[in-house]
Structure formats: structure tokens, C-alpha cells
Design a protein around this motif. Sequence first.
Motif, mmCIF file in Angstrom:
data_model
loop_
_atom_site.group_PDB
_atom_site.id
_atom_site.type_symbol
_atom_site.label_atom_id
_atom_site.label_comp_id
_atom_site.label_asym_id
_atom_site.label_seq_id
_atom_site.Cartn_x
_atom_site.Cartn_y
_atom_site.Cartn_z
ATOM 1 N N MET A 158 33.359 35.475 35.416
ATOM 2 C CA MET A 158 32.485 34.862 36.428
ATOM 3 C C MET A 158 33.287 34.093 37.466
ATOM 4 O O MET A 158 33.042 34.198 38.669
ATOM 5 C CB MET A 158 31.488 33.910 35.752
ATOM 6 C CG MET A 158 30.263 34.569 35.176
ATOM 7 S SD MET A 158 29.109 33.347 34.524
ATOM 8 C CE MET A 158 28.415 32.691 36.041
ATOM 9 N N ILE A 159 34.234 33.289 36.997
ATOM 10 C CA ILE A 159 35.049 32.489 37.919
ATOM 11 C C ILE A 159 35.833 33.393 38.859
ATOM 12 O O ILE A 159 35.838 33.215 40.084
ATOM 13 C CB ILE A 159 36.014 31.578 37.130
ATOM 14 C CG1 ILE A 159 35.234 30.579 36.268
ATOM 15 C CG2 ILE A 159 36.946 30.837 38.087
ATOM 16 C CD1 ILE A 159 36.115 29.803 35.299
ATOM 17 N N ALA A 160 36.498 34.392 38.282
ATOM 18 C CA ALA A 160 37.352 35.266 39.081
ATOM 19 C C ALA A 160 36.526 36.095 40.065
ATOM 20 O O ALA A 160 36.897 36.246 41.233
ATOM 21 C CB ALA A 160 38.159 36.185 38.158
ATOM 22 N N TRP A 161 35.395 36.606 39.606
ATOM 23 C CA TRP A 161 34.581 37.481 40.472
ATOM 24 C C TRP A 161 33.958 36.696 41.619
ATOM 25 O O TRP A 161 33.918 37.157 42.758
ATOM 26 C CB TRP A 161 33.493 38.180 39.653
ATOM 27 C CG TRP A 161 33.105 39.524 40.231
ATOM 28 C CD1 TRP A 161 32.702 39.784 41.501
ATOM 29 C CD2 TRP A 161 33.115 40.784 39.559
ATOM 30 N NE1 TRP A 161 32.433 41.123 41.669
ATOM 31 C CE2 TRP A 161 32.674 41.764 40.488
ATOM 32 C CE3 TRP A 161 33.416 41.183 38.256
ATOM 33 C CZ2 TRP A 161 32.550 43.115 40.149
ATOM 34 C CZ3 TRP A 161 33.289 42.528 37.927
ATOM 35 C CH2 TRP A 161 32.868 43.475 38.863
ATOM 36 N N ALA A 162 33.453 35.496 41.328
ATOM 37 C CA ALA A 162 32.855 34.681 42.389
ATOM 38 C C ALA A 162 33.895 34.312 43.445
ATOM 39 O O ALA A 162 33.608 34.327 44.649
ATOM 40 C CB ALA A 162 32.236 33.423 41.797
ATOM 41 N N ALA A 163 35.130 33.974 43.008
ATOM 42 C CA ALA A 163 36.191 33.646 43.964
ATOM 43 C C ALA A 163 36.548 34.866 44.813
ATOM 44 O O ALA A 163 36.754 34.765 46.030
ATOM 45 C CB ALA A 163 37.428 33.145 43.220
ATOM 46 N N TYR A 164 36.590 36.040 44.182
ATOM 47 C CA TYR A 164 36.900 37.277 44.907
ATOM 48 C C TYR A 164 35.841 37.563 45.974
ATOM 49 O O TYR A 164 36.155 37.911 47.113
ATOM 50 C CB TYR A 164 36.994 38.436 43.917
ATOM 51 C CG TYR A 164 37.040 39.795 44.578
ATOM 52 C CD1 TYR A 164 38.234 40.297 45.100
ATOM 53 C CD2 TYR A 164 35.887 40.572 44.695
ATOM 54 C CE1 TYR A 164 38.276 41.534 45.731
ATOM 55 C CE2 TYR A 164 35.923 41.816 45.323
ATOM 56 C CZ TYR A 164 37.117 42.285 45.830
ATOM 57 O OH TYR A 164 37.159 43.519 46.458
ATOM 58 N N VAL A 165 34.571 37.397 45.602
ATOM 59 C CA VAL A 165 33.483 37.688 46.542
ATOM 60 C C VAL A 165 33.477 36.689 47.695
ATOM 61 O O VAL A 165 33.232 37.054 48.844
ATOM 62 C CB VAL A 165 32.130 37.709 45.812
ATOM 63 C CG1 VAL A 165 30.975 37.803 46.803
ATOM 64 C CG2 VAL A 165 32.083 38.878 44.843
ATOM 65 N N ASP A 166 33.734 35.410 47.414
ATOM 66 C CA ASP A 166 33.792 34.427 48.492
ATOM 67 C C ASP A 166 34.895 34.771 49.484
ATOM 68 O O ASP A 166 34.769 34.527 50.684
ATOM 69 C CB ASP A 166 34.035 33.030 47.912
ATOM 70 C CG ASP A 166 32.736 32.237 47.766
ATOM 71 O OD1 ASP A 166 31.716 32.660 48.334
ATOM 72 O OD2 ASP A 166 32.746 31.207 47.090
ATOM 73 N N LYS A 167 35.988 35.348 49.000
ATOM 74 C CA LYS A 167 37.112 35.676 49.877
ATOM 75 C C LYS A 167 36.890 36.981 50.636
ATOM 76 O O LYS A 167 37.255 37.096 51.809
ATOM 77 C CB LYS A 167 38.395 35.783 49.052
ATOM 78 C CG LYS A 167 39.648 36.021 49.882
ATOM 79 C CD LYS A 167 40.892 36.006 49.007
ATOM 80 C CE LYS A 167 42.149 36.209 49.848
ATOM 81 N NZ LYS A 167 43.372 36.168 49.005
#
Length: 435
Positions: free
Chosen positions: A304-313
Motif C-alpha cells: 500500500m505504501i509503495a503503490w500510493a507513493a508511485y501513483v502520487d508521482k
Amino acid sequence: MSLIQEVSTPAQQNVTDEIEKKLFAKIAWRFLPILMISYVFNYIDRTSISVAALTMNEDIGLTSSQFGYGAGILFLGYCLFEVPSNLILYRVGARLWISRIMISWGLVSAAMVFASGPMSFYILRFMLGVAEAGFFPGVAYYLSCWFPSKYRAQIIGWFLIAIPASSFIGAPVSALLLNLDGVLGLAGWKWMFLIESLPCVVLGFVVAKLLADSPGKASWLKPHERELVVRLVANEQRVKPATNMRSVLSDIRVWILSGIYLGFSIGSYGVQVWLPQIIKQENFSNVAVGFLTAIPYLCAVVVMIAWAAYVDKNGRRIKNVMLTCVIAGLGFFVSFLTQSFVFSLVGLTIALVGVNAARAVFWAIPSRYLVGVAAAGGLALINSIGTLGGFLGPWIMGWLKEETGNFTAGLAVMAACLFIAGLLALILQKIASED
């Protein structure tokens, strides 16, 4: 670890960007930790019933279908009072209303010790849903008032870590609390409800102390910081936002979003409520079941942490919701096509990772289309329709388990619901402006 990671392009790296980034990190550290802790307890109170069932069902005489119905009926109360709760929050302010919700659900959840049969079980679970109504969409609306869209997926993703974290922490702890059986004449499952519920009352008062209703009322921000937050949030709407409930009800995007959330909620809650009993089929001890249940949720927290950061970027939120729903559906297929317990647990882990990643990205989408009272009411409408999955998922799993004697048919239905959610996300991508 910073709660706000780098989201801007190299060309935008200047002093203004750095000041903005530090400001939103300051805001996040002010109230995001207490909201995350509160949501952990919220989900523990909501889903620890899955561990309690290992001994409670026999104590109070619940069949599989009765347990599934009672576990899910919480969400009927939740859905009925969701929109009214959030409209009240919009009127009276988030600080006091979120605090009230937390105190109420803590007291009702503790009252589960009085469950003595199917009817009392149904009533208490329904009342817990009424008490909880409005908490998540209220917080989602609250965060949308503080963070521009470019930070929102990551911030909501951090908040939603509480969902898998609640099972990662709660399942083993709940299983251990069952060992208090007989202490002071109370069953272990009753001790579990008391110990996990009453801290919510205390947290409710802490939330009332720490939160400010809006950036303009935050005494802990400097005047120029308050002005900057208000201006950035006001200027970030880019896609024909709805501003009142009439425009919400006529917006096809809102209804498609509701369908997407309903699809992956059925899969999420259908497995979450039954996972300990699925694992228990292998004749593990209650404590071992608790720790094995935690494994998929540990994986979900990390992803969840990694995917949300990826999508924000990188953007493309709708496409990523579609992708995560498909991944979750494939995980469910793996779980029931294999005869191996290890591979089945791997499949369920993939499914829960996909569902929770979808949830983290999903809640950054509606606020692109909704502002003001439409955001408060619209987020509640989407959540109330989607959260019906919390009733349908456990009930379908319980009914099919009773009809077939195993969980295979139920898991197949969960997979189908996730694929339908992915298809709806594809439709939304075609008719909405993708970021």
C-alpha cells in the motif's frame, strides 16, 4: 520516514516547492498518526469478530450463515446513517463529530459482551454500524480540506494502512486474548471485546484536542502557512467539480465509483471476516491462526505504501485501481484452484494486497470531482454504497459455506466481484479525464 515524499518533477525543484513540501509534512505529522491509530482501532473493533468466532459462535449458538449475516449487518446500519452523519459533520465541524463517532463506537463495541444469541448478536452489530457511520468518509473529506490532490493519494494511502495493519496487529492479539477464557468468570472472547474497544473512548477525546476543523482555524500554523494551505487546496480542483448534492446524484462518475468500491469491498470483507476460519480448517491452534492471519496483511501494508507513493508521482489513478482489482481477482482464483494450503494462502495474500492497494489509490479519485458539501455528502454516498459489500461479502461466504460445505464457491464469487470492479474502472477511465 517522511509522510510526504517527493512528487514534483526536477524542473519544479525550487525554494517554493521545498517550503510547500515541509509545510504539508508538518501538517501530516500533526494529526495523521492519531487518525491512523484511531482507524486501526476502528477496524479492530469491526473485524476482530472474525477471531472471536473461533469460540464465540459455539458459546452463543451461531451457525455459519447466522455468523455471516451478523458480521455483515454492521454495514447496513453503517450505510443507512453514513450520508446524514457526514452532512452533520459538514455543519458542526470535523473535530467534534469525529470525536463523537469514536466514543460511540468504543462503547457499543464493548457492549458485545452482552451478546447471548443470534438476535442480540444482530442488534449489537447493527448498532456498531450506526455508531461508526461517517468516520472514514468524514476523515477523507477532512484530509481533502488540508492536502492538494498531488499529495492526496499518498496521504490517504498512509491513513488506509490502518486497514491491513489492524488485522496484522489485531488478529494475533485477539487470538492471544482468547486465552483469558474464564478470568473473572468471563469468556475469552468477551475480554477481547472489552480490551480492544474501551481505548477508542480515550482516543475520541484525544482527537478532539488535536484536530482543527479547517486550515483557517489551525492555531498551530503561522498566518502565512494557513493562507498558503487554503489557497493551494482551493486552486487544485481541475475537473468540473460537483458542488451540491443534486449535482452529485446526477454525476455518472459518482455512481461508477460507487460500483467499483462495492465490488472490491465484497471481496475484501468476504475474506477478512472468514480468513481465520478458512485457516482453522487446517487444524491449527487459535493462536497459530491469529499469527497466520497476520501474514497477508503485513504484505498489504508494505505494498500500500509503495503503490500510493508511485501513483502520487506518476498519476493515472483510475488505471491503477483497475490494475489492482484485476490482481486481487487473480489472487482469489489461485486461492481456490489449488489444493495446497501454502499456495492457497499465497493466493489470498495476493488478493488482499490487491484489494488494499486499490483502496489506497481509489480514495484520491472522488475528491477530484467533488467540493464543499458535495465532497462531504458525495464521499459518504460512495462509501455507503460501497460498504454494502461489508454486508454482502461475509453473508455470501457464510451462505455458500453452509450450502456447499467449503469456501471454494464463495472465493469464486469474490474473484468475480473484483473483475467486475476492474471493468467499471476501465469504463470510468474512458469517460473521465485521467490524471
